[in-house]
Design a protein around this motif. Structure first.
Motif, PDB file in Angstrom:
ATOM      1  N   SER A  45      -3.486  -2.471 -12.175  1.00 39.39           N
ATOM      2  CA  SER A  45      -4.865  -2.979 -12.133  1.00 39.39           C
ATOM      3  C   SER A  45      -5.816  -2.048 -11.386  1.00 39.39           C
ATOM      4  O   SER A  45      -7.028  -2.129 -11.549  1.00 39.39           O
ATOM      5  CB  SER A  45      -4.891  -4.365 -11.486  1.00 39.39           C
ATOM      6  OG  SER A  45      -4.354  -4.326 -10.181  1.00 39.39           O
ATOM      7  N   ASN A  46      -5.286  -1.150 -10.544  1.00 37.53           N
ATOM      8  CA  ASN A  46      -6.119  -0.157  -9.856  1.00 37.53           C
ATOM      9  C   ASN A  46      -6.183   1.157 -10.629  1.00 37.53           C
ATOM     10  O   ASN A  46      -6.526   2.192 -10.071  1.00 37.53           O
ATOM     11  CB  ASN A  46      -5.603   0.069  -8.438  1.00 37.53           C
ATOM     12  CG  ASN A  46      -4.173   0.605  -8.435  1.00 37.53           C
ATOM     13  OD1 ASN A  46      -3.547   0.767  -9.483  1.00 37.53           O
ATOM     14  ND2 ASN A  46      -3.665   0.870  -7.227  1.00 37.53           N
ATOM     15  N   ILE A  95      -0.994  -4.087 -15.781  1.00 41.81           N
ATOM     16  CA  ILE A  95      -1.910  -4.428 -16.880  1.00 41.81           C
ATOM     17  C   ILE A  95      -1.227  -4.231 -18.230  1.00 41.81           C
ATOM     18  O   ILE A  95      -1.309  -5.080 -19.120  1.00 41.81           O
ATOM     19  CB  ILE A  95      -3.179  -3.557 -16.808  1.00 41.81           C
ATOM     20  CG1 ILE A  95      -3.910  -3.781 -15.496  1.00 41.81           C
ATOM     21  CG2 ILE A  95      -4.091  -3.850 -18.008  1.00 41.81           C
ATOM     22  CD1 ILE A  95      -4.370  -5.208 -15.291  1.00 41.81           C
ATOM     23  N   SER A  96      -0.502  -3.114 -18.396  1.00 43.41           N
ATOM     24  CA  SER A  96       0.133  -2.835 -19.688  1.00 43.41           C
ATOM     25  C   SER A  96       1.258  -1.827 -19.509  1.00 43.41           C
ATOM     26  O   SER A  96       1.373  -1.165 -18.463  1.00 43.41           O
ATOM     27  CB  SER A  96      -0.893  -2.297 -20.693  1.00 43.41           C
ATOM     28  OG  SER A  96      -1.440  -1.069 -20.239  1.00 43.41           O
ATOM     29  N   LEU A  97       2.073  -1.736 -20.560  1.00 47.52           N
ATOM     30  CA  LEU A  97       3.173  -0.769 -20.625  1.00 47.52           C
ATOM     31  C   LEU A  97       2.911   0.159 -21.795  1.00 47.52           C
ATOM     32  O   LEU A  97       2.707  -0.291 -22.934  1.00 47.52           O
ATOM     33  CB  LEU A  97       4.516  -1.473 -20.817  1.00 47.52           C
ATOM     34  CG  LEU A  97       5.725  -0.593 -21.130  1.00 47.52           C
ATOM     35  CD1 LEU A  97       6.044   0.337 -19.960  1.00 47.52           C
ATOM     36  CD2 LEU A  97       6.951  -1.446 -21.469  1.00 47.52           C
ATOM     37  N   GLN A 154      -4.185  -2.027  -1.623  1.00 49.93           N
ATOM     38  CA  GLN A 154      -5.476  -1.878  -2.290  1.00 49.93           C
ATOM     39  C   GLN A 154      -6.333  -0.815  -1.605  1.00 49.93           C
ATOM     40  O   GLN A 154      -6.969   0.009  -2.262  1.00 49.93           O
ATOM     41  CB  GLN A 154      -6.212  -3.229  -2.285  1.00 49.93           C
ATOM     42  CG  GLN A 154      -7.572  -3.201  -2.961  1.00 49.93           C
ATOM     43  CD  GLN A 154      -7.471  -3.007  -4.464  1.00 49.93           C
ATOM     44  OE1 GLN A 154      -6.610  -3.585  -5.096  1.00 49.93           O
ATOM     45  NE2 GLN A 154      -8.329  -2.156  -5.018  1.00 49.93           N
ATOM     46  N   THR A 155      -6.344  -0.822  -0.247  1.00 47.97           N
ATOM     47  CA  THR A 155      -7.268   0.069   0.486  1.00 47.97           C
ATOM     48  C   THR A 155      -6.563   1.121   1.328  1.00 47.97           C
ATOM     49  O   THR A 155      -7.217   1.978   1.932  1.00 47.97           O
ATOM     50  CB  THR A 155      -8.176  -0.757   1.400  1.00 47.97           C
ATOM     51  OG1 THR A 155      -7.369  -1.525   2.291  1.00 47.97           O
ATOM     52  CG2 THR A 155      -9.046  -1.693   0.566  1.00 47.97           C
ATOM     53  N   LYS A 156      -5.238   1.050   1.414  1.00 48.01           N
ATOM     54  CA  LYS A 156      -4.540   1.986   2.279  1.00 48.01           C
ATOM     55  C   LYS A 156      -3.095   2.167   1.828  1.00 48.01           C
ATOM     56  O   LYS A 156      -2.614   1.485   0.924  1.00 48.01           O
ATOM     57  CB  LYS A 156      -4.570   1.498   3.733  1.00 48.01           C
ATOM     58  CG  LYS A 156      -3.859   0.157   3.934  1.00 48.01           C
ATOM     59  CD  LYS A 156      -3.906  -0.268   5.391  1.00 48.01           C
ATOM     60  CE  LYS A 156      -3.190  -1.621   5.578  1.00 48.01           C
ATOM     61  NZ  LYS A 156      -3.186  -2.058   6.986  1.00 48.01           N
ATOM     62  N   GLU A 157      -2.383   3.081   2.488  1.00 47.42           N
ATOM     63  CA  GLU A 157      -0.966   3.308   2.275  1.00 47.42           C
ATOM     64  C   GLU A 157      -0.246   3.087   3.591  1.00 47.42           C
ATOM     65  O   GLU A 157      -0.740   3.470   4.648  1.00 47.42           O
ATOM     66  CB  GLU A 157      -0.702   4.718   1.760  1.00 47.42           C
ATOM     67  CG  GLU A 157      -1.180   4.956   0.349  1.00 47.42           C
ATOM     68  CD  GLU A 157      -0.801   6.348  -0.146  1.00 47.42           C
ATOM     69  OE1 GLU A 157      -0.230   7.126   0.651  1.00 47.42           O
ATOM     70  OE2 GLU A 157      -1.079   6.659  -1.316  1.00 47.42           O
TER      71      GLU A 157
END
Length: 503
Positions: free
Chosen positions: A480-481, A466-468, A430-433
Motif C-alpha cells: 500500500s506504500n 495491494i496485488s501480486l 509507515q514513517t520509519k525503520e
C-alpha cells in the motif's frame, strides 16, 4: 465406421466360437445307437441283439455310474469325404472310453469298467485316430465302451460331442476363443487392481471394494470357463469346474446387488442383499443343470438390482439413478438377446462393458469426492485463519524490540515488511525503520498469522498487500506504500493461496 466394423467382427467371433477349423465335420449326434447296460466283466464284447440292449439317441447316452456298450454305423459319406486325410473320432464328454472299429480296438481314454474300483479315469476330451487299414469300402461298425463312476455331480448331458473330422487336437471343438478370453481375463484383473487401489485411498470404501470383488469373481469365472479349451484334465475335474463357474457367477451377481444396495437402498440395504441372496441360492439349488444355475446366479441379482433402482426412482427421480437403470436395462436386454451364447465369450464382453461404465462412473465420483475434500480443506483453512486473526485482535498486537537497554513496543499493524540484513532485521513502518537484533526466524515467531514469508529475506504483512504481479517464473508484491517486495519462485504458489484465503 471402421471402428463399428471392427466391433461387429469381434462380436461375431465371440458368439461363434464352435466353428470348426476342419473342412468337413460329421457329427454322430443325429444317429441312433444300440446301447447295452451293465454288461458283465466276463463278456469281452457284447452281443447287441440281447434283451438288455435297446436303441437310444445320442443325448440319451449317460455313462455316469454305469457301464455302457454302444454300437452305431459310420456314415459312408464321411469316409468318402475324409478319404484323403487322417481321420479322427472326437469324443468330448464325462467318461472313460475304449473305441472299436469293425471289431478291432483302436484306442482307449482311461479304462471303463462295471466296477468303480477297477475303472481308470479318462480325460474329459479325447480324439481317437481311425486307421484306414481297418476301414471297409461300405459299412463300418463303431463300438464304444463307456463308464463314469468317479464324478461328483449327475449331469443332464454328460456327453457333449461325438463325431468324425480330420485328425488333430481335441481343442478344435472347444472354446476356440480361449486365447481371446485370456485378454478379457487380463482386463478384469487390471480392473480389480484399479478398484482395489482406489478402495485403499478413498474414504468411501464399500462401493469400490464391491467393484473390486466383482472384477475378481468375473475374472475367476472366466478362468474356469476357458480352462477346458487350454488344459487337458480328467473327467471328474469337469464337475469341479462347473461348480466353480456357478459359485463365481453367484459371487459376481451378489456383489453387483450389494453394490447397488449400498448406493441406493440406504438403511434398508441389508434387506435387499439378504433377500436377493436367498432368492438366488434357492433358485440355484432347485433348478437342474449347471447352465441354468449359472444363468440364475447372474440374472436374478441383476433383476433385483433393477427393481431397487426403479423403487428409488419412484420415490425421488434423479438422473444419476436413471442412468444406472438404463445401463442395467441394456445389460439385461443384451444377455437375453444372446442367451444361446450365455456361456461363451460374448457374455464376458457384456460384463466388460458394464464394468467399464462403472469404472468411469466411480472415477468421476472419486474425482468429485477429492474436489469436495479440497474445498472443505480450503474453507477450513480460511476459518482457522479468521479465528486466529480474531484471537489476535483480542490480544495486544505488539512486538517487543530491544533497543539501547530498553524495550520498544512496536504495533504489528504498522509493520509493512521485515527484511533480513546481516545480523539484524529491518522492520519497515509507515514513517520509519526499526532494527531488530536477531534472526528473521526469531521475529517471525512473534508476528501474527497475517505475516507470511515470501522470500528467504522477507516477511510481509498481508494487510498491506495491494496485488501480486508475475515476473516470469518469479513475482513481486505491491504494498500500500507503493513498495515492491520480491517473491521467490518456490514460495509463489503458497503466497498466492495465502492471499486468496486472506481476502
Amino acid at each position: 465406421m471402421r471402428l463399428y466394423h471392427i466391433f461387429v467382427c469381434l462380436f461375431s467371433t465371440l458368439i461363434c466360437p464352435n466353428v470348426s477349423a476342419t473342412d468337413s465335420v460329421y457329427s454322430l449326434g443325429t444317429q441312433t445307437f444300440t446301447q447295452c447296460v451293465d454288461v458283465p466283466t466276463s463278456i469281452n464284447f457284447p452281443d447287441f441283439s440281447q434283451p438288455n440292449c435297446q436303441p437310444v439317441n445320442f443325448w440319451e447316452i449317460d455313462p455316469q455310474g454305469r457301464n455302457l456298450w454302444l454300437r452305431t454305423d459310420i456314415p459312408d459319406q464321411a469316409i468318402l469325404d475324409l478319404d484323403n486325410r487322417p481321420i479322427g473320432l472326437y469324443l468330448l464328454g464325462k467318461t472313460s472310453s475304449v473305441v472299436y472299429l469293425n471289431g478291432i480296438e483302436i484306442g482307449n481314454n482311461g479304462q471303463p469298467d462295471i466296477d468303480q474300483s477297477e475303472e481308470i479315469v479318462g480325460k474329459m476330451d479325447h480324439v481317437f485316430y481311425l486307421p484306414k487299414k481297418h476301414l471297409k469300402p461300405e459299412k463300418n461298425e463303431l463300438v464304444l465302451h463307456l463308464s463314469a463312476h468317479h464324478g461328483y455331480l449327475d449331469l443332464t448331458r454328460p456327453i457333449h460331442f461325438l463325431g468324425l473330422a480330420t485328425y488333430g487336437t481335441n481343442k478344435i471343438f472347444i472354446q476356440k476363443g480361449s486365447s481371446l478370453g485370456l485378454i478379457f481375463m487380463g482386463m478384469f484383473i487390471l480392473s480389480s487392481i484399479y478398484f482395489g487401489s482406489l478402495a485403499l485411498m478413498s474414504k468411501e470404501k464399500s462401493a469400490l471394494t464391491l467393484l473390486f470383488m466383482m472384477s475378481i469373481f468375473v475374472s475367476a469365472q472366466l478362468a474356469a470357463e476357458i480352462s477346458r479349451g487350454i488344459f487337458d484334465y480328467s473327467y471328474p475335474m469337469q464337475d469341479i469346474r462347473l461348480i466353480c463357474i456357478a459359485l463365481f457367477a453367484m459371487g459376481f451377481g451378489l456383489s453387483l446387488l450389494a453394490f447397488f444396495s449400498h448406493q441406493f437402498a440406504g438403511k434398508h440395504k441389508h434387506h435387499w442383499i439378504y433377500s436377493g441372496a436367498l432368492i438366488t441360492i434357492l433358485a440355484m439349488v432347485l433348478t437342474p443343470g449347471f447352465d441354468i444355475k449359472t444363468a440364475f446366479a447372474i440374472m436374478l441379482p441383476v433383476i433385483i438390482s433393477s427393481l431397487l433402482l426403479i423403487t428409488t426412482l419412484a420415490k425421488n427421480f434423479n438422473w444419476y439413478t436413471a442412468k444406472y437403470l438404463v445401463v442395467m436395462f441394456v445389460f439385461i436386454s443384451t444377455i437375453v438377446a444372446t442367451k444361446q451364447y450365455f456361456h461363451e465369450l460374448a457374455f464376458y464382453l457384456i460384463v466388460a462393458s458394464l464394468l467399464t461404465y462403472l469404472f468411469f462412473q466411480q472415477a468421476k465420483d472419486y474425482s468429485n469426492e477429492l474436489e469436495i475434500a479440497q474445498a472443505e480443506k480450503t474453507l477450513r483453512g480460511k476459518l482457522e485463519l479468521k479465528l486466529e486473526q480474531m484471537q489476535q485482535q483480542k490480544n495486544a498486537n505488539f512486538i517487543n524490540i530491544p533497543s539501547a537497554g530498553k524495550l520498544d513496543k512496536v504495533p504489528t499493524q504498522e509493520i509493512f515488511y521485515c527484511k533480513a540484513s546481516g545480523d539484524y532485521v529491518e522492520l519497515k513502518l509507515q514513517t520509519k525503520e526499526v532494527l531488530y537484533s536477531g534472526s528473521l526466524k526469531a521475529i517471525a515467531e512473534q508476528l501474527p498469522t497475517t505475516f507470511i514469508k515470501v522470500h528467504r529475506s522477507y516477511i510481509v504483512n498481508l494487510d498491506k498487500v495491494i496485488s501480486l504481479k508475475r515476473d516470469g517464473e518469479n513475482g513481486h508484491l505491491i504494498l500500500s506504500n507503493k513498495l515492491q517486495i520480491p517473491v521467490s519462485r518456490r514460495m509463489l504458489p503458497q503466497v498466492k493461496e495465502s492471499l486468496i484465503s486472506h481476502s
